[in-house]
Design a protein around this motif. Structure first.
Motif, PDB file in Angstrom:
ATOM      1  N   MET A   1       2.353  77.376  26.771  1.00  0.00           N
ATOM      2  CA  MET A   1       1.786  76.902  28.028  1.00  0.00           C
ATOM      3  C   MET A   1       0.262  76.919  28.054  1.00  0.00           C
ATOM      4  SD  MET A   1       2.961  80.130  30.386  1.00  0.00           S
ATOM      5  CE  MET A   1       2.108  81.710  30.324  1.00  0.00           C
TER       6      MET A   1
ATOM      7  N   GLY B   1       6.216  81.665  31.160  1.00  0.00           N
ATOM      8  CA  GLY B   1       6.700  80.424  31.749  1.00  0.00           C
ATOM      9  C   GLY B   1       8.159  80.550  32.150  1.00  0.00           C
TER      10      GLY B   1
ATOM     11  N   THR C   1      -0.276  73.526  26.574  1.00  0.00           N
ATOM     12  CA  THR C   1       0.327  72.390  27.273  1.00  0.00           C
ATOM     13  C   THR C   1      -0.165  72.246  28.703  1.00  0.00           C
ATOM     14  OG1 THR C   1       2.232  73.747  27.897  1.00  0.00           O
ATOM     15  CG2 THR C   1       2.410  72.489  25.851  1.00  0.00           C
ATOM     16  N   SER C   2      -0.503  73.362  29.351  1.00  0.00           N
ATOM     17  CA  SER C   2      -0.996  73.335  30.732  1.00  0.00           C
ATOM     18  C   SER C   2      -2.187  74.279  30.877  1.00  0.00           C
ATOM     19  CB  SER C   2       0.120  73.736  31.710  1.00  0.00           C
ATOM     20  OG  SER C   2       1.190  72.832  31.686  1.00  0.00           O
TER      21      SER C   2
ATOM     22  N   GLU D   1       6.981  75.881  32.772  1.00  0.00           N
ATOM     23  CA  GLU D   1       6.212  76.110  31.542  1.00  0.00           C
ATOM     24  C   GLU D   1       7.061  76.783  30.468  1.00  0.00           C
ATOM     25  OE1 GLU D   1       3.455  74.730  31.137  1.00  0.00           O
ATOM     26  OE2 GLU D   1       3.063  74.197  33.225  1.00  0.00           O
TER      27      GLU D   1
END
Length: 274
Positions: free
Chosen positions: A248, A215, A251-252, A244
């Motif tokens: 990550m 990220g 979170t994504s 990110e």
């Protein structure tokens, strides 16, 4: 987070497995366990036979030696695959799991069809090294009983204050850190603190496709680290996801899964075959 996935144990290692197709192994980082990969297990199982396992000293797997090496963790994966009757895999690891994935690919080159190193560390600066060595010394000295280390980790990984949309993920990671075996965590973290240069000069021997994914806002597993690793690996590429941080994949997951799918789909079936 892994309800509904097949749970197994082979040669002492606890693992989850789901999906069909070429085999993809996922390796978590220090303080986590196989449940870290729940978003990837769900998304990638449509086209891959996905295995996520607990590394030494984590989850349901046994402790590492008192002074472990990356070879101990790489050999754990080898023994797991041997027990499952699997020869060649693609392997993806996060943070310390990335170091294990690279060690496995370098030590057992015939068995790794491709490797993904996510949020990997590489040749830290002196300041970065000093900070992580101090954390390792604290944990070795019994400092895991002081919960301030856990909050400091969450702040690094998610940001402080935690973004409102990440409160649930932060709570889950915090609970995982609270439940981790203190001895296993301290031993693994000591290795993580000292192994950032373990592959320096060796990545040119990595004769398989390799994705170094991190990220843009992960300052300890930085985009420059990933770019440097990709420059050294003969078939390496680097991707830094905008905005990110270290966690990550939690979170994504949509963004990370898309990056993984793009890379994995570019491989030939012979590269990825069992």
């Amino acid at each position: 987070m892994l309800d509904g996935f097949k749970l197994g144990r082979v040669n002492g290692t606890s693992y989850y497995r789901t999906g069909r197709g070429p085999v993809l192994v996922l390796i978590h980082g220090v303080g986590m366990h196989a449940g870290f990969w729940a978003p990837q297990l769900t998304a990638l199982a449509e086209h891959w036979d996905v295995i996520a396992y607990d590394t030494l000293g984590h989850g349901g797997s046994p402790l590492p030696p008192e002074h472990p090496t990356l070879a101990d963790y790489s050999n754990q994966l080898r023994d797991l695959l041997d027990g499952l009757g699997i020869f060649q895999v693609c392997v993806a690891g996060h943070s310390m799991g990335a170091l294990i994935a690279l060690e496995f690919a370098l030590s057992h080159p015939a068995r790794a069809g491709a490797v993904v190193a996510m949020n990997a560390v590489y040749c830290r600066t002196p300041a970065q090294r000093e900070a992580v060595v101090q954390r390792a010394a604290l944990l070795r000295g019994g400092g895991i009983a002081d919960m301030s280390w856990r909050q400091a980790a969450l702040d690094r990984w998610f940001g402080a204050p935690v973004p409102p949309g990440q409160l649930e993920n932060t709570a889950w990671v915090g609970a995982s850190l609270a439940a981790v075996d203190a001895v296993g965590y301290a031993r693994a973290y000591a290795l993580f603190a000292s192994a950032d240069a373990a592959h320096a000069g060796r990545l040119r021997q990595l004769a398989v496709p390799a994705l170094f994914l991190t990220g843009e806002e992960d300052h300890n597993s930085s985009a420059e680290m990933s770019r440097e690793m990709a420059r050294e690996a003969p078939f390496g590429s680097a991707v830094a996801l905008p905005g990110e941080r270290h966690m990550m994949s939690l979170t994504s997951p949509g963004v990370v899964n898309a990056a993984l799918t793009h890379f994995l789909s570019s491989l030939s079936l012979t590269q990825a075959a069992q």
